[in-house]
Write a protein that holds these residues in place. Structure first.
Motif, mmCIF file in Angstrom:
data_model
loop_
_atom_site.group_PDB
_atom_site.id
_atom_site.type_symbol
_atom_site.label_atom_id
_atom_site.label_comp_id
_atom_site.label_asym_id
_atom_site.label_seq_id
_atom_site.Cartn_x
_atom_site.Cartn_y
_atom_site.Cartn_z
ATOM 1 N N LEU A 8 -1.893 -23.310 13.584
ATOM 2 C CA LEU A 8 -2.509 -24.522 13.049
ATOM 3 C C LEU A 8 -1.514 -25.666 12.934
ATOM 4 C CD1 LEU A 8 -4.735 -22.980 10.218
ATOM 5 C CD2 LEU A 8 -5.467 -23.779 12.470
ATOM 6 N N SER A 9 -0.267 -25.342 12.564
ATOM 7 C CA SER A 9 0.731 -26.401 12.388
ATOM 8 C C SER A 9 1.066 -27.089 13.699
ATOM 9 C CB SER A 9 1.998 -25.834 11.749
ATOM 10 O OG SER A 9 2.552 -24.804 12.556
ATOM 11 N N SER A 10 0.952 -26.370 14.814
ATOM 12 C CA SER A 10 1.239 -26.991 16.110
ATOM 13 C C SER A 10 0.186 -28.016 16.493
ATOM 14 C CB SER A 10 1.339 -25.919 17.201
ATOM 15 O OG SER A 10 0.094 -25.263 17.379
ATOM 16 N N THR A 11 -1.002 -27.890 15.938
ATOM 17 C CA THR A 11 -2.091 -28.830 16.236
ATOM 18 C C THR A 11 -2.210 -29.931 15.191
ATOM 19 O OG1 THR A 11 -3.350 -27.063 17.325
ATOM 20 C CG2 THR A 11 -4.580 -29.028 16.660
ATOM 21 N N PHE A 12 -2.078 -29.555 13.915
ATOM 22 C CA PHE A 12 -2.328 -30.520 12.841
ATOM 23 C C PHE A 12 -1.077 -30.938 12.079
ATOM 24 C CE2 PHE A 12 -6.128 -27.791 13.227
ATOM 25 C CZ PHE A 12 -7.057 -28.747 13.585
ATOM 26 N N GLY A 13 0.044 -30.261 12.312
ATOM 27 C CA GLY A 13 1.215 -30.500 11.495
ATOM 28 C C GLY A 13 1.061 -29.792 10.164
ATOM 29 N N LEU A 44 -10.261 -24.561 11.882
ATOM 30 C CA LEU A 44 -10.116 -25.826 11.153
ATOM 31 C C LEU A 44 -10.457 -26.975 12.097
ATOM 32 C CD1 LEU A 44 -9.198 -27.444 8.656
ATOM 33 C CD2 LEU A 44 -6.880 -27.381 9.581
ATOM 34 N N LYS A 45 -11.352 -27.837 11.643
ATOM 35 C CA LYS A 45 -11.735 -29.019 12.419
ATOM 36 C C LYS A 45 -11.367 -30.244 11.622
ATOM 37 C CE LYS A 45 -15.634 -31.226 14.770
ATOM 38 N NZ LYS A 45 -17.094 -31.146 15.053
ATOM 39 N N ARG A 46 -10.605 -31.134 12.242
ATOM 40 C CA ARG A 46 -10.151 -32.358 11.585
ATOM 41 C C ARG A 46 -10.203 -33.489 12.601
ATOM 42 N NH1 ARG A 46 -4.338 -32.042 9.064
ATOM 43 N NH2 ARG A 46 -5.482 -30.678 7.594
ATOM 44 N N ASP A 96 0.110 -21.986 6.901
ATOM 45 C CA ASP A 96 -0.645 -22.230 5.673
ATOM 46 C C ASP A 96 -0.521 -23.704 5.319
ATOM 47 O OD1 ASP A 96 -2.193 -21.755 3.488
ATOM 48 O OD2 ASP A 96 -0.613 -20.809 2.294
ATOM 49 N N ILE A 97 -1.122 -24.535 6.167
ATOM 50 C CA ILE A 97 -0.937 -25.981 6.090
ATOM 51 C C ILE A 97 -1.717 -26.575 4.923
ATOM 52 C CG2 ILE A 97 -0.591 -26.109 8.581
ATOM 53 C CD1 ILE A 97 -3.420 -27.203 8.828
ATOM 54 N N TYR A 98 -1.374 -27.815 4.586
ATOM 55 C CA TYR A 98 -2.131 -28.560 3.588
ATOM 56 C C TYR A 98 -3.431 -29.053 4.221
ATOM 57 C CZ TYR A 98 1.603 -28.775 0.089
ATOM 58 O OH TYR A 98 2.534 -28.465 -0.868
#
Length: 405
Positions: A84-89, A227-229, A248-250
């Motif tokens: 997830l962090s690679s996509t959303f930070g 997760l969709k953002r 475990d992103i914010y």
């Protein structure tokens, strides 16, 4: 009157025809294709980018065949997969939260005098409930319409104090958030309590939001979290969020979270004793454990030198295994990614080598892998001899019938 030689002629023709049938039967058996249940070891190796069959026009899928040794096993096991962090930070702790439309505020106004606008002899303050309207404003007595949307709690307090200084006696104000309607995320799917989850002022990690929804309904190693953002979306195994703190992103307001129960499985094919779709039932699975779940190999038919794992691999893992130069060469030859940006690869393990059983303990099996155990080349020979033997018996009977004619 019919001559004797005329009567023998049809018999001789029938006998010759029978002998032709016998010879044809043997030739057909000799040229037959032996039934098989998958490619042989050398056929898998030849299908790779460096194999002899690579240039065949029908071979359109370009992939590499990699022998698994300790280096390869370590590279695959240690390489970081896209999360997830690679996509959303990773994000921050929510930044400085601001008031939004729909928020429920409680504005408490204090006065120094006993008989002020907001105080009496019995109490020194008055609490006013305010719901921020669609236009971003809320009403405060003796102040009027105040635009709260976009303001921080502190800035809203300062605005109200300034507006009351000329009207109230030494006013002081406390603004608190009673209900958060503008800073929320939705969470659905295989959670114990789906719905809208309000975010705190300090921000929440993904795992905290899932916990606020009652937690996952199924084991984390069999549950995927999507997760969709904005215009981006990505799915990862919930277990990876637990194991990798960077995933475990914010979460952010208006994020959409969906949990899906999808047990991890691999397909066991070829000369395994228990072929079929097999569940992990665990967070992680090594190749040795996968082989055990498949019941091991059939001793009489399996080729221990041909134990293969077919999969689509993330680019960074692929590069760590084959090297950057090799990866670029494969791309130049026509290797293409699937819809998720992963590339085809085949890992080969030689179970005829003792050290392979140690190496395989460190080689991870991934969800949807195809684990294939090739048959031994002698198996095809045995099948062929069996067919020829039965065919020879049939040909012998035909020939014997011809001789009797």
């Amino acid at each position: 009157m019919i001559a004797i030689e005329d009567v023998g002629t049809p018999r001789r023709l029938l006998g010759a025809f029978a002998r032709i049938l016998a010879a044809g039967a043997l030739l057909t058996l000799a040229g037959c294709v032996v039934p098989s249940d998958g490619p042989l070891t050398h056929e898998v190796l030849s299908a790779g980018a460096d194999g002899k069959s690579y240039e065949i026009p029908q071979t359109k899928l370009v992939f590499d065949v990699v022998n698994v040794d300790q280096r390869v096993a370590n590279s695959v096991s240690a390489a970081k997969r896209y999360g997830l962090s690679s996509t959303f930070g990773f994000g921050g702790g929510g930044g400085t939260p601001v008031i939004g439309v729909g928020d429920h505020l409680e504005v408490t106004i204090f006065e120094a005098g006993p008989d002020g606008l907001f105080s009496t002899t019995e109490r020194k303050s008055t609490t006013i409930p305010v719901i921020v309207q669609p236009d971003g404003h809320g009403q405060i007595p003796y102040v009027g319409s105040v635009r709260f949307a976009g303001m921080t709690i502190d800035s809203a307090r300062a605005t109200i104090v300034d507006a009351l200084k000329a009207k109230a006696v030494e006013p002081d104000v406390i603004v608190s958030m009673a209900g958060n309607a503008s800073r929320t995320v939705s969470i659905q799917g295989d959670v114990n309590k789906s719905g809208i989850v309000p975010l705190g002022l300090s921000g929440q990690h993904l795992s905290e939001v899932i916990a606020m929804a009652g937690g996952a309904a199924k084991p984390p190693y069999d549950t995927y979290v999507s997760l969709k953002r904005g215009g981006k979306s990505r799915s990862v195994l919930l277990q990876s969020v637990i194991d990798n703190p960077k995933d475990d992103i914010y979460v952010k307001p208006d994020d959409q979270i969906y949990l899906t129960y999808d047990p991890q499985t691999f397909a066991a094919l070829g000369q395994t004793k228990k072929p079929g779709k097999i569940r992990f039932d665990a967070a992680k699975l090594s190749l040795v454990e996968a082989a055990a779940l498949a019941g091991g190999g059939n001793v009489a038919t399996a080729d221990p030198k041909g134990y293969f794992v077919f999969r689509y691999e993330d680019e960074n893992v692929y590069r760590s295994v084959v090297g950057d130069d090799r990866f670029r060469d494969l791309i130049a030859r026509g290797m293409v990614a699937d819809s998720e940006g992963r590339y085809p690869i085949v890992y080969r393990l030689d179970l005829g080598a003792t050290q392979s059983y140690i190496v395989a303990q460190n080689f991870p099996v991934r969800n949807k892998d195809v684990v294939y155990l090739a048959r031994h080349v002698a198996t095809d020979l045995a099948k062929f001899l069996t067919i020829v033997s039965s065919g020879s018996s049939a040909a012998y009977n035909i020939q014997r019938t011809a001789d009797l004619l």
